[in-house]
Design an enzyme around this catalytic site. Structure first.
Site, PDB file in Angstrom:
ATOM      1  N   ASP A 221      43.207  36.306  29.259  1.00 31.30           N
ATOM      2  CA  ASP A 221      42.527  36.850  30.427  1.00 31.30           C
ATOM      3  C   ASP A 221      41.545  37.896  29.918  1.00 31.30           C
ATOM      4  O   ASP A 221      41.888  38.717  29.055  1.00 31.30           O
ATOM      5  CB  ASP A 221      43.517  37.461  31.428  1.00 31.30           C
ATOM      6  CG  ASP A 221      42.885  37.555  32.803  1.00 31.30           C
ATOM      7  OD1 ASP A 221      42.157  36.623  33.192  1.00 31.30           O
ATOM      8  OD2 ASP A 221      43.078  38.574  33.486  1.00 31.30           O
TER       9      ASP A 221
ATOM     10  N   GLU B 189      46.228  33.179  38.837  1.00 28.12           N
ATOM     11  CA  GLU B 189      45.883  34.504  38.298  1.00 28.12           C
ATOM     12  C   GLU B 189      46.273  35.521  39.359  1.00 28.12           C
ATOM     13  O   GLU B 189      45.609  35.655  40.376  1.00 28.12           O
ATOM     14  CB  GLU B 189      44.404  34.572  37.935  1.00 28.12           C
ATOM     15  CG  GLU B 189      44.075  33.625  36.787  1.00 28.12           C
ATOM     16  CD  GLU B 189      42.778  33.950  36.043  1.00 28.12           C
ATOM     17  OE1 GLU B 189      42.113  34.941  36.379  1.00 28.12           O
ATOM     18  OE2 GLU B 189      42.453  33.197  35.118  1.00 28.12           O
TER      19      GLU B 189
HETATM   20  P1  ITT Z   1      40.274  30.678  32.041  1.00 28.50           P
HETATM   21  O1  ITT Z   1      40.452  29.273  32.494  1.00 28.50           O
HETATM   22  O2  ITT Z   1      40.549  30.859  30.566  1.00 28.50           O
HETATM   23  O3  ITT Z   1      41.004  31.715  32.889  1.00 28.50           O
HETATM   24  P2  ITT Z   1      37.879  32.001  33.066  1.00 28.50           P
HETATM   25  O4  ITT Z   1      36.423  31.709  32.841  1.00 28.50           O
HETATM   26  O5  ITT Z   1      38.399  31.997  34.482  1.00 28.50           O
HETATM   27  O6  ITT Z   1      38.687  30.961  32.161  1.00 28.50           O
HETATM   28  P3  ITT Z   1      38.701  34.816  32.719  1.00 28.50           P
HETATM   29  O7  ITT Z   1      39.431  34.839  34.011  1.00 28.50           O
HETATM   30  O8  ITT Z   1      39.390  35.354  31.516  1.00 28.50           O
HETATM   31  O9  ITT Z   1      38.206  33.332  32.327  1.00 28.50           O
HETATM   32  O10 ITT Z   1      37.306  35.565  32.782  1.00 28.50           O
HETATM   33  C1  ITT Z   1      36.921  36.394  33.840  1.00 28.50           C
HETATM   34  C2  ITT Z   1      35.428  36.322  34.034  1.00 28.50           C
HETATM   35  O11 ITT Z   1      34.807  37.062  32.996  1.00 28.50           O
HETATM   36  C3  ITT Z   1      34.826  34.912  34.007  1.00 28.50           C
HETATM   37  O12 ITT Z   1      33.847  34.829  35.013  1.00 28.50           O
HETATM   38  C4  ITT Z   1      34.186  34.802  32.645  1.00 28.50           C
HETATM   39  O13 ITT Z   1      33.017  34.002  32.700  1.00 28.50           O
HETATM   40  C5  ITT Z   1      33.856  36.256  32.326  1.00 28.50           C
HETATM   41  N1  ITT Z   1      33.998  36.467  30.889  1.00 28.50           N
HETATM   42  C6  ITT Z   1      35.149  36.463  30.180  1.00 28.50           C
HETATM   43  N2  ITT Z   1      34.892  36.611  28.867  1.00 28.50           N
HETATM   44  C7  ITT Z   1      33.540  36.698  28.747  1.00 28.50           C
HETATM   45  C8  ITT Z   1      32.666  36.811  27.665  1.00 28.50           C
HETATM   46  O14 ITT Z   1      33.096  36.834  26.417  1.00 28.50           O
HETATM   47  N3  ITT Z   1      31.360  36.872  27.913  1.00 28.50           N
HETATM   48  C9  ITT Z   1      30.890  36.822  29.179  1.00 28.50           C
HETATM   49  N4  ITT Z   1      31.646  36.694  30.261  1.00 28.50           N
HETATM   50  C10 ITT Z   1      32.973  36.615  30.055  1.00 28.50           C
END
Ligand code: ITT
Length: 187
Positions: free
Chosen positions: A66, A37
């Site tokens: 993302d 990322e």
């Molecule tokens: P990937 O493997 O899909 O990247 P990730 O959990 O690292 O999974 P992101 O980088 O997209 O996902 O998310 C960034 C942060 O925001 C991560 O800590 C998530 O838990 C949080 N987040 C993303 N979408 C959310 C949602 O719908 N509700 C609460 N927190 C969310």
């Protein structure tokens, strides 16, 4: 039925995507391949470079996403750093930063950028946003990440107090997945 791989490590996202895409003739299969990322100012850039990285080694249609939480009074923080901030200080760290901040100044926005990639094709993007506010305490135990502290506009409950279908009706991801589902229907 066609298969599309969801490149994610996040089971919560997978569940929301599967629920939203139930009516579409597509099987969503998780593939936890991981991708770097990049440090960028926009979720779109992170998703774009993720697609380019995966396309080099994976020869099937896939989606990745993302997402981030942008808090008004913190000038959009944690935004593109949402994953790192969640991992290090979590919901309680965000609540501490907003300690003493009035309810009308706790506005925030969740953004979701889905990218669809297929061998030899340019990526396509599907964006969703959900406006709301940061609660003053953690509530609920559904969902994941910042769900216990985010209350979407139009409701008084946090995302963590909703089941997957309800969250999808309000959420940034529900909206981006709606666009993705229209795209899949025409594919
Ligand atoms: P990937 O493997 O899909 O990247 P990730 O959990 O690292 O999974 P992101 O980088 O997209 O996902 O998310 C960034 C942060 O925001 C991560 O800590 C998530 O838990 C949080 N987040 C993303 N979408 C959310 C949602 O719908 N509700 C609460 N927190 C969310």
């Amino acid at each position: 039925m066609k298969t599309v791989y969801f490149i994610t490590s996040n089971e919560g996202k997978l569940k929301e995507a599967k629920t939203k895409l139930l009516g579409v003739d597509i099987e969503v299969v998780q593939k936890n391949l991981g991708y770097p990322e990049i440090q960028a100012n926009a979720l779109e850039d992170v998703a774009y470079f993720g697609v380019k990285h995966i396309q080099e080694k994976f020869n099937h249609p896939f989606i990745l996403e993302d997402a981030g939480l942008f808090i008004d009074i913190l000038d959009g923080f944690p935004g593109v750093y949402s994953a790192y901030v969640f991992y290090t200080v979590g919901c309680s760290g965000i609540l501490k930063l907003l300690d003493g901040v009035n309810i009308d100044k706790r506005k925030a926005c969740f953004r979701s950028v889905f990218a669809y990639g297929a061998p030899g094709k340019n990526p396509k993007f599907f964006i969703g946003e959900c406006n709301g506010r940061i609660s003053n305490r953690e509530q609920g135990d559904h969902g994941f990440g910042y769900d216990p502290i985010f209350i979407p506009n139009g409701d008084t409950r946090t995302f963590a107090q909703m089941d997957t279908e309800e969250k999808n009706r309000f959420s940034h991801r529900g909206k981006s997945l709606e666009k993705l589902s229209e795209f899949f229907k025409k594919l």
